[in-house]
Design a protein around this motif. Structure first.
Motif, PDB file in Angstrom:
ATOM      1  N   MET A 169     -32.996   6.432   9.710  1.00 24.70           N
ATOM      2  CA  MET A 169     -32.369   7.707   9.427  1.00 24.70           C
ATOM      3  C   MET A 169     -31.296   7.496   8.113  1.00 24.70           C
ATOM      4  SD  MET A 169     -32.463  10.890   9.973  1.00 24.70           S
ATOM      5  CE  MET A 169     -31.464  12.222  10.024  1.00 24.70           C
ATOM      6  N   ILE A 170     -30.386   6.225   8.642  1.00 23.97           N
ATOM      7  CA  ILE A 170     -29.512   5.965   7.619  1.00 23.97           C
ATOM      8  C   ILE A 170     -29.824   5.602   6.006  1.00 23.97           C
ATOM      9  CG2 ILE A 170     -29.302   3.325   8.180  1.00 23.97           C
ATOM     10  CD1 ILE A 170     -26.281   5.620   7.497  1.00 23.97           C
ATOM     11  N   PHE A 171     -31.165   4.841   6.160  1.00 29.09           N
ATOM     12  CA  PHE A 171     -31.819   4.528   4.922  1.00 29.09           C
ATOM     13  C   PHE A 171     -32.228   5.804   4.146  1.00 29.09           C
ATOM     14  CE2 PHE A 171     -32.747   0.615   7.190  1.00 29.09           C
ATOM     15  CZ  PHE A 171     -32.066  -0.346   6.537  1.00 29.09           C
ATOM     16  N   ILE A 172     -32.749   7.003   4.976  1.00 29.15           N
ATOM     17  CA  ILE A 172     -33.218   8.117   4.267  1.00 29.15           C
ATOM     18  C   ILE A 172     -32.055   8.861   3.597  1.00 29.15           C
ATOM     19  CG2 ILE A 172     -34.141  10.466   4.436  1.00 29.15           C
ATOM     20  CD1 ILE A 172     -35.767   9.104   6.661  1.00 29.15           C
ATOM     21  N   ILE A 173     -31.002   8.948   4.384  1.00 32.60           N
ATOM     22  CA  ILE A 173     -29.754   9.551   3.781  1.00 32.60           C
ATOM     23  C   ILE A 173     -28.991   8.711   2.756  1.00 32.60           C
ATOM     24  CG2 ILE A 173     -27.292  10.044   4.611  1.00 32.60           C
ATOM     25  CD1 ILE A 173     -28.317  10.544   7.333  1.00 32.60           C
ATOM     26  N   LEU A 174     -28.970   7.534   2.847  1.00 32.59           N
ATOM     27  CA  LEU A 174     -28.649   6.742   1.533  1.00 32.59           C
ATOM     28  C   LEU A 174     -29.567   6.876   0.328  1.00 32.59           C
ATOM     29  CD1 LEU A 174     -27.533   3.283   2.972  1.00 32.59           C
ATOM     30  CD2 LEU A 174     -25.794   5.062   2.093  1.00 32.59           C
ATOM     31  N   SER A 175     -30.851   6.819   0.714  1.00 31.00           N
ATOM     32  CA  SER A 175     -31.878   7.039  -0.519  1.00 31.00           C
ATOM     33  C   SER A 175     -31.560   8.552  -1.024  1.00 31.00           C
ATOM     34  CB  SER A 175     -33.281   7.159   0.114  1.00 31.00           C
ATOM     35  OG  SER A 175     -33.988   7.727  -0.651  1.00 31.00           O
ATOM     36  N   TYR A 176     -31.175   9.576  -0.414  1.00 29.98           N
ATOM     37  CA  TYR A 176     -30.894  10.856  -1.003  1.00 29.98           C
ATOM     38  C   TYR A 176     -29.503  10.805  -1.672  1.00 29.98           C
ATOM     39  CZ  TYR A 176     -34.887  13.171   1.344  1.00 29.98           C
ATOM     40  OH  TYR A 176     -35.979  13.737   1.842  1.00 29.98           O
ATOM     41  N   VAL A 177     -28.701  10.131  -1.187  1.00 28.24           N
ATOM     42  CA  VAL A 177     -27.458   9.993  -1.906  1.00 28.24           C
ATOM     43  C   VAL A 177     -27.626   9.370  -3.279  1.00 28.24           C
ATOM     44  CG1 VAL A 177     -25.110   9.051  -1.917  1.00 28.24           C
ATOM     45  CG2 VAL A 177     -25.836  10.241   0.153  1.00 28.24           C
ATOM     46  N   ILE A 178     -28.326   8.206  -3.124  1.00 29.67           N
ATOM     47  CA  ILE A 178     -28.498   7.703  -4.623  1.00 29.67           C
ATOM     48  C   ILE A 178     -29.195   8.577  -5.578  1.00 29.67           C
ATOM     49  CG2 ILE A 178     -29.727   5.472  -5.539  1.00 29.67           C
ATOM     50  CD1 ILE A 178     -28.987   4.031  -2.924  1.00 29.67           C
ATOM     51  N   GLN A 179     -30.187   9.458  -5.077  1.00 32.65           N
ATOM     52  CA  GLN A 179     -31.086  10.203  -5.787  1.00 32.65           C
ATOM     53  C   GLN A 179     -30.267  11.202  -6.255  1.00 32.65           C
ATOM     54  OE1 GLN A 179     -34.339  12.098  -3.976  1.00 32.65           O
ATOM     55  NE2 GLN A 179     -35.455  12.427  -5.709  1.00 32.65           N
ATOM     56  N   ILE A 180     -29.425  11.861  -5.769  1.00 29.31           N
ATOM     57  CA  ILE A 180     -28.499  12.663  -6.315  1.00 29.31           C
ATOM     58  C   ILE A 180     -27.537  12.261  -7.204  1.00 29.31           C
ATOM     59  CG2 ILE A 180     -26.394  14.492  -5.488  1.00 29.31           C
ATOM     60  CD1 ILE A 180     -28.136  14.624  -2.906  1.00 29.31           C
ATOM     61  N   TYR A 181     -26.799  11.028  -7.019  1.00 30.06           N
ATOM     62  CA  TYR A 181     -25.963  10.303  -7.886  1.00 30.06           C
ATOM     63  C   TYR A 181     -26.770   9.857  -9.086  1.00 30.06           C
ATOM     64  CZ  TYR A 181     -21.932   7.536  -9.250  1.00 30.06           C
ATOM     65  OH  TYR A 181     -20.825   7.256  -9.750  1.00 30.06           O
ATOM     66  N   SER A 182     -28.009   9.678  -9.112  1.00 28.10           N
ATOM     67  CA  SER A 182     -28.911   9.410 -10.300  1.00 28.10           C
ATOM     68  C   SER A 182     -28.949  10.659 -11.057  1.00 28.10           C
ATOM     69  CB  SER A 182     -30.334   8.847  -9.960  1.00 28.10           C
ATOM     70  OG  SER A 182     -29.971   7.589  -9.389  1.00 28.10           O
ATOM     71  N   TYR A 183     -29.203  11.811 -10.502  1.00 25.39           N
ATOM     72  CA  TYR A 183     -29.289  13.046 -11.418  1.00 25.39           C
ATOM     73  C   TYR A 183     -27.878  13.254 -11.844  1.00 25.39           C
ATOM     74  CZ  TYR A 183     -33.673  13.944  -8.911  1.00 25.39           C
ATOM     75  OH  TYR A 183     -35.024  13.797  -8.363  1.00 25.39           O
ATOM     76  N   ALA A 184     -26.674  13.126 -11.174  1.00 23.96           N
ATOM     77  CA  ALA A 184     -25.462  13.548 -11.626  1.00 23.96           C
ATOM     78  C   ALA A 184     -25.148  12.574 -12.856  1.00 23.96           C
ATOM     79  CB  ALA A 184     -24.345  12.992 -10.722  1.00 23.96           C
ATOM     80  N   LEU A 185     -25.683  11.204 -12.758  1.00 24.51           N
ATOM     81  CA  LEU A 185     -25.665  10.287 -14.083  1.00 24.51           C
ATOM     82  C   LEU A 185     -26.490  10.926 -15.006  1.00 24.51           C
ATOM     83  CD1 LEU A 185     -24.374   7.583 -15.078  1.00 24.51           C
ATOM     84  CD2 LEU A 185     -26.473   6.678 -14.256  1.00 24.51           C
ATOM     85  N   VAL A 186     -27.455  11.292 -14.936  1.00 25.92           N
ATOM     86  CA  VAL A 186     -28.306  11.686 -16.015  1.00 25.92           C
ATOM     87  C   VAL A 186     -27.671  13.023 -16.659  1.00 25.92           C
ATOM     88  CG1 VAL A 186     -30.430  12.723 -16.610  1.00 25.92           C
ATOM     89  CG2 VAL A 186     -30.519  10.934 -15.435  1.00 25.92           C
ATOM     90  N   ILE A 187     -27.043  13.976 -15.833  1.00 28.53           N
ATOM     91  CA  ILE A 187     -26.510  15.122 -16.505  1.00 28.53           C
ATOM     92  C   ILE A 187     -25.501  14.774 -17.245  1.00 28.53           C
ATOM     93  CG2 ILE A 187     -25.204  17.148 -15.760  1.00 28.53           C
ATOM     94  CD1 ILE A 187     -27.098  17.394 -13.484  1.00 28.53           C
ATOM     95  N   TYR A 188     -24.521  13.741 -16.801  1.00 29.91           N
ATOM     96  CA  TYR A 188     -23.219  13.120 -17.240  1.00 29.91           C
ATOM     97  C   TYR A 188     -23.689  12.712 -18.793  1.00 29.91           C
ATOM     98  CZ  TYR A 188     -18.747  11.196 -18.017  1.00 29.91           C
ATOM     99  OH  TYR A 188     -17.461  10.825 -18.470  1.00 29.91           O
ATOM    100  N   ILE A 189     -25.047  11.904 -18.688  1.00 30.78           N
ATOM    101  CA  ILE A 189     -25.217  11.312 -19.959  1.00 30.78           C
ATOM    102  C   ILE A 189     -25.692  12.226 -21.055  1.00 30.78           C
ATOM    103  CG2 ILE A 189     -27.248   9.788 -21.152  1.00 30.78           C
ATOM    104  CD1 ILE A 189     -27.118   8.408 -18.445  1.00 30.78           C
ATOM    105  N   LEU A 190     -26.433  13.450 -20.456  1.00 28.41           N
ATOM    106  CA  LEU A 190     -26.917  14.375 -21.397  1.00 28.41           C
ATOM    107  C   LEU A 190     -25.676  15.204 -21.967  1.00 28.41           C
ATOM    108  CD1 LEU A 190     -30.074  15.805 -19.492  1.00 28.41           C
ATOM    109  CD2 LEU A 190     -29.828  14.235 -21.452  1.00 28.41           C
TER     110      LEU A 190
END
Length: 84
Positions: free
Chosen positions: A1-22
């Motif tokens: 369960m913890i791996f799934i939550i961490l995976s979602y957090v990393i994915q959301i942070y990746s999206y935020a990084l892409v938005i920041y880059i754009l």
């Protein structure tokens, strides 16, 4: 369960990084409320890659940071497969 939550957090942070880059294409966006708040979240992570110097006007830190997040995501998936 913890791996799934961490995976979602990393994915959301990746999206935020892409938005920041754009947002760099329209520099005025950094001065909006959203840009400042997003910068508070993204800039500390980008600071980890400050040893990478820009090539002229091209800053490669965000690209390396994005690949770092992807590598972390793959490592978590691998660990999840080992544990289960």
């Amino acid at each position: 369960m913890i791996f799934i939550i961490l995976s979602y957090v990393i994915q959301i942070y990746s999206y935020a990084l892409v938005i920041y880059i754009l947002m760099s294409w329209l520099p005025g966006l950094y001065h909006t409320w959203f840009g400042r708040e997003l910068g508070k979240i993204i800039e500390p992570y980008l600071a980890l890659f400050s040893f990478i110097k820009p090539l002229g006007i091209l800053d490669l830190r965000p690209l390396v940071a994005f690949f770092g997040l992807e590598a972390l995501s793959f490592a978590l998936a691998y660990l999840q497969a080992l544990v289960s």
